[in-house]
Design a protein around this motif. Structure first.
Motif, PDB file in Angstrom:
ATOM      1  N   ASN A 240       0.553  -0.766  -0.083  1.00 17.91           N
ATOM      2  CA  ASN A 240      -0.238  -0.440  -0.270  1.00 17.91           C
ATOM      3  C   ASN A 240       0.909   0.737  -0.132  1.00 17.91           C
ATOM      4  N   ASP A 241       2.044   0.974  -0.250  1.00 15.40           N
ATOM      5  CA  ASP A 241       2.683   2.238  -0.191  1.00 15.40           C
ATOM      6  C   ASP A 241       2.965   2.890  -1.413  1.00 15.40           C
ATOM      7  N   PRO A 242       2.938   3.962  -1.800  1.00 16.00           N
ATOM      8  CA  PRO A 242       2.965   4.784  -2.482  1.00 16.00           C
ATOM      9  C   PRO A 242       4.564   4.940  -3.763  1.00 16.00           C
ATOM     10  N   ASP A 243       5.241   4.826  -2.374  1.00 14.89           N
ATOM     11  CA  ASP A 243       6.781   4.934  -3.064  1.00 14.89           C
ATOM     12  C   ASP A 243       7.245   3.583  -3.801  1.00 14.89           C
ATOM     13  N   LEU A 244       6.517   2.486  -3.420  1.00 16.60           N
ATOM     14  CA  LEU A 244       7.577   1.491  -3.956  1.00 16.60           C
ATOM     15  C   LEU A 244       6.474   0.678  -5.003  1.00 16.60           C
ATOM     16  N   GLN A 245       5.184   1.269  -4.806  1.00 18.92           N
ATOM     17  CA  GLN A 245       4.810   1.526  -6.629  1.00 18.92           C
ATOM     18  C   GLN A 245       5.681   0.581  -7.964  1.00 18.92           C
ATOM     19  N   PRO A 246       6.382   1.575  -8.356  1.00 24.89           N
ATOM     20  CA  PRO A 246       6.864   1.746  -9.242  1.00 24.89           C
ATOM     21  C   PRO A 246       8.073   1.503  -9.494  1.00 24.89           C
ATOM     22  N   LEU A 247       8.053   0.816  -8.068  1.00 22.76           N
ATOM     23  CA  LEU A 247       9.609  -0.417  -7.572  1.00 22.76           C
ATOM     24  C   LEU A 247       8.516  -1.630  -8.272  1.00 22.76           C
ATOM     25  N   ILE A 248       7.817  -1.874  -6.817  1.00 20.54           N
ATOM     26  CA  ILE A 248       6.881  -3.219  -7.825  1.00 20.54           C
ATOM     27  C   ILE A 248       6.881  -2.851  -9.322  1.00 20.54           C
ATOM     28  N   PHE A 249       5.878  -2.042 -10.172  1.00 22.06           N
ATOM     29  CA  PHE A 249       5.657  -1.898 -11.229  1.00 22.06           C
ATOM     30  C   PHE A 249       6.867  -2.222 -12.875  1.00 22.06           C
ATOM     31  N   GLY A 250       7.914  -2.188 -12.028  1.00 24.67           N
ATOM     32  CA  GLY A 250       9.347  -2.432 -12.564  1.00 24.67           C
ATOM     33  C   GLY A 250       9.862  -3.896 -12.366  1.00 24.67           C
ATOM     34  N   LEU A 251       9.133  -4.208 -11.480  1.00 28.07           N
ATOM     35  CA  LEU A 251      10.319  -5.282 -10.904  1.00 28.07           C
ATOM     36  C   LEU A 251       9.292  -6.288 -12.169  1.00 28.07           C
ATOM     37  N   PHE A 252       7.826  -5.954 -11.385  1.00 29.42           N
ATOM     38  CA  PHE A 252       7.059  -6.969 -12.760  1.00 29.42           C
ATOM     39  C   PHE A 252       7.289  -7.575 -13.869  1.00 29.42           C
ATOM     40  N   LEU A 253       7.019  -5.808 -14.393  1.00 27.94           N
ATOM     41  CA  LEU A 253       7.609  -6.258 -15.807  1.00 27.94           C
ATOM     42  C   LEU A 253       8.683  -6.029 -16.506  1.00 27.94           C
ATOM     43  N   SER A 254       9.218  -5.986 -14.994  1.00 23.34           N
ATOM     44  CA  SER A 254      11.028  -7.275 -16.041  1.00 23.34           C
ATOM     45  C   SER A 254      11.073  -8.311 -16.200  1.00 23.34           C
ATOM     46  N   MET A 255      10.500  -8.844 -14.823  1.00 19.78           N
ATOM     47  CA  MET A 255      10.736 -10.383 -14.953  1.00 19.78           C
ATOM     48  C   MET A 255       9.043 -11.204 -15.847  1.00 19.78           C
ATOM     49  N   TYR A 256       8.080 -10.509 -16.353  1.00 19.62           N
ATOM     50  CA  TYR A 256       7.189 -10.218 -17.368  1.00 19.62           C
ATOM     51  C   TYR A 256       8.026 -10.897 -18.543  1.00 19.62           C
ATOM     52  N   LEU A 257       8.675  -9.402 -19.182  1.00 20.05           N
ATOM     53  CA  LEU A 257       9.916  -9.702 -20.265  1.00 20.05           C
ATOM     54  C   LEU A 257      10.574 -10.882 -20.698  1.00 20.05           C
ATOM     55  N   ILE A 258      11.111 -10.596 -19.183  1.00 22.35           N
ATOM     56  CA  ILE A 258      13.063 -11.511 -19.500  1.00 22.35           C
ATOM     57  C   ILE A 258      11.562 -12.954 -19.962  1.00 22.35           C
ATOM     58  N   THR A 259      10.120 -13.210 -18.881  1.00 25.36           N
ATOM     59  CA  THR A 259       9.884 -14.874 -18.769  1.00 25.36           C
ATOM     60  C   THR A 259      10.053 -15.109 -20.353  1.00 25.36           C
ATOM     61  N   VAL A 260       8.810 -13.822 -21.183  1.00 25.02           N
ATOM     62  CA  VAL A 260       8.258 -13.619 -22.322  1.00 25.02           C
ATOM     63  C   VAL A 260       9.068 -14.237 -23.628  1.00 25.02           C
TER      64      VAL A 260
ATOM     65  N   VAL B  82      -1.991  -3.302 -15.174  1.00 24.36           N
ATOM     66  CA  VAL B  82      -2.322  -2.320 -15.646  1.00 24.36           C
ATOM     67  C   VAL B  82      -3.315  -2.083 -13.531  1.00 24.36           C
ATOM     68  N   ASN B  83      -3.710  -2.585 -12.981  1.00 24.44           N
ATOM     69  CA  ASN B  83      -4.093  -2.396 -11.572  1.00 24.44           C
ATOM     70  C   ASN B  83      -3.261  -1.294 -11.211  1.00 24.44           C
ATOM     71  N   ILE B  84      -1.554  -1.387 -11.460  1.00 24.74           N
ATOM     72  CA  ILE B  84      -0.570  -1.335 -10.294  1.00 24.74           C
ATOM     73  C   ILE B  84      -0.841   0.519 -11.296  1.00 24.74           C
ATOM     74  N   GLN B  85      -0.337   0.252 -12.486  1.00 22.09           N
ATOM     75  CA  GLN B  85      -0.122   1.406 -13.445  1.00 22.09           C
ATOM     76  C   GLN B  85      -1.760   2.850 -12.959  1.00 22.09           C
ATOM     77  N   THR B  86      -2.503   2.029 -13.494  1.00 19.65           N
ATOM     78  CA  THR B  86      -3.616   2.934 -12.953  1.00 19.65           C
ATOM     79  C   THR B  86      -4.599   2.924 -11.310  1.00 19.65           C
ATOM     80  N   GLN B  87      -3.336   2.672 -10.184  1.00 17.83           N
ATOM     81  CA  GLN B  87      -4.093   2.198  -8.471  1.00 17.83           C
ATOM     82  C   GLN B  87      -5.115   2.193  -8.542  1.00 17.83           C
ATOM     83  N   LYS B  88      -5.578   1.337  -9.258  1.00 21.84           N
ATOM     84  CA  LYS B  88      -6.895   1.068  -9.088  1.00 21.84           C
ATOM     85  C   LYS B  88      -6.599  -1.035  -8.973  1.00 21.84           C
ATOM     86  N   ASN B  89      -7.341  -1.043  -7.882  1.00 18.73           N
ATOM     87  CA  ASN B  89      -7.409  -2.580  -7.974  1.00 18.73           C
ATOM     88  C   ASN B  89      -8.592  -3.324  -8.156  1.00 18.73           C
ATOM     89  N   VAL B  90      -8.789  -3.627  -9.115  1.00 15.49           N
ATOM     90  CA  VAL B  90     -10.162  -3.510  -9.795  1.00 15.49           C
ATOM     91  C   VAL B  90      -9.766  -4.984 -10.580  1.00 15.49           C
TER      92      VAL B  90
END
Length: 320
Positions: free
Chosen positions: A19-39, A83-91
C-alpha cells in the motif's frame, strides 16, 4: 457490505502487494522486467527448437510446449496486475475475474501433466534406450500433449461453470493478487460444498496422478543409473534429465511452499507473496535451467542468433 446474494456483482477488489505509494513504481518495474524476461526467454526456446532440425526430438518437443505454457501462465496474471498498479485501481470485472480463473486453472494444471509426460520421456530414454525411437514416435508425443490438454480444458471448464453458480457479496475483496479458484470459492456467500468437493477430487486425481507418474519415473531412472558401472556413464545418463529434475523440484517446492505458508499464517499478503514464486518466478527460471544446462539448446540458440544476424545484414545490404 453485509452478506447477500448479489448475483449482479460487477467487480472484485484484488489484493495489492504493498500500500506504500513510493513502492508502486519499484513493484511495477520489477514485475514488468520479470514478465519481459519470461516471455523473451521462453520465445527463444520455442524458436530454437522449431528452427533447428537437431532438436526435432520428443524431449525438445515437450520442452517447446512447456515454454509456450509458461508464457500463457504469466500472461494470464501479470498484464492485469501491471495495469492495476499503473492506474492505481485494484479492481477486476466479474467476467474478467471468471476468465482469469478459468485460464489460470487451465495453464497451471497443464503444467503438472507436461512435467509428467517429460518425466515419462526421460524414463523411456534411460531405462529403455534401445526402444526409445520405437516407443516415443511423433504420433504418441502429439497424443500425450493433446490428451493432457483436453483433460485440463474440461476440468477448468467444469470448475468455471460451477463457479458461475455461486453468489458473491457486493464489493468482495479477493485475498490474492489474481482470481485464483480456491480463493474465489472461499469468498462466495452461497453454499460451496459441491465446489469444494469437486475441487478436492479433481486436485487429487489431476495433480496427484502426474506427481505419482513423476515419482515412479524417477525411481526407475535412479535404479537404472545405479546399475551403470562406469562413473562417466552415470554422469551422462543423469545429465539428460538434470534440467527436467530441477524444473520439477522448483515447481513442486514452490507450490508446496504456497500451501504451507497459507496453512501456517493467516496473512493474505504472505500467501500472495509466496504464490509469486510458482506463478512468476518458476516460468522465468525455466528457460535458464534448460539453456544453461543443455549444450544442444545453447548451440541451437547460437546458431539461431547467427542466422538472424546474417539475415539482418543481408536486409540492410539490399536496402542500401
Amino acid at each position: 457490505m453485509g452478506p447477500g446474494n448479489d448475483t449482479q456483482i460487477s467487480r472484485f477488489l484484488l489484493l495489492v502487494l504493498s500500500n506504500d505509494p513510493d513502492l508502486q513504481p519499484l513493484i511495477f518495474g520489477l514485475f514488468l522486467s520479470m514478465y519481459l524476461i519470461t516471455v523473451c526467454g521462453n520465445l527463444l526456446i520455442i524458436l530454437a527448437v522449431s528452427s533447428d532440425s537437431h532438436l526435432h526430438t520428443p524431449m525438445y518437443f515437450f520442452l517447446a510446449n512447456l515454454s509456450f505454457l509458461d508464457i500463457c501462465v504469466i500472461s494470464t496474471i501479470i498484464p492485469k496486475m501491471l495495469v492495476n498498479i499503473q492506474t492505481q485501481k485494484n479492481v477486476i470485472s466479474y467476467p474478467g475475474c471468471i476468465s482469469q480463473t478459468y485460464f489460470s486453472t487451465l495453464f497451471a494444471g497443464w503444467d503438472d501433466f507436461l512435467l509428467a509426460v517429460m518425466a515419462y520421456d526421460r524414463f523411456v530414454a534411460i531405462c529403455h534406450p534401445l526402444h526409445y525411437t520405437v516407443i516415443m514416435i511423433p504420433h504418441l508425443c502429439g497424443l500425450l500433449v493433446l490428451v493432457s490438454w483436453i483433460m485440463r480444458v474440461l476440468n477448468s471448464l467444469l470448475q468455471s461453470l460451477m463457479l458461475l453458480q455461486l453468489s458473491f457479496c457486493s464489493e468482495v475483496e479477493i485475498p490474492h493478487f489474481f482470481c485464483e479458484l480456491h480463493q474465489m470459492i472461499q469468498i462466495a456467500c452461497s453454499d460451496t460444498f459441491l465446489n469444494d468437493t469437486v475441487l478436492y477430487v479433481s486436485t487429487m486425481l489431476l495433480a496427484g496422478g502426474p506427481l505419482a507418474r513423476i515419482l515412479y519415473s524417477y525411481s526407475k531412472i535412479i535404479s537404472s543409473i545405479h546399475r551403470i558401472s562406469s562413473a562417466q556413464g552415470k554422469y551422462k545418463a543423469f545429465s539428460t534429465c538434470a534440467s527436467h529434475l530441477s524444473v520439477v523440484s522448483l515447481f513442486y517446492c514452490t507450490v508446496l511452499g504456497v500451501y504451507l505458508s497459507s496453512a501456517a499464517t493467516q496473512s493474505s499478503h504472505a500467501s500472495a507473496v509466496a504464490s509469486v514464486m510458482y506463478t512468476v518466478v518458476t516460468p522465468m527460471v525455466n528457460p535458464f535451467n534448460y539453456s544453461l544446462r543443455n549444450r544442444d539448446i545453447k548451440g541451437a540458440l547460437i546458431r539461431f542468433s547467427r542466422r538472424a544476424a546474417i539475415k539482418g545484414t543481408l536486409v540492410l545490404v539490399v536496402k542500401k
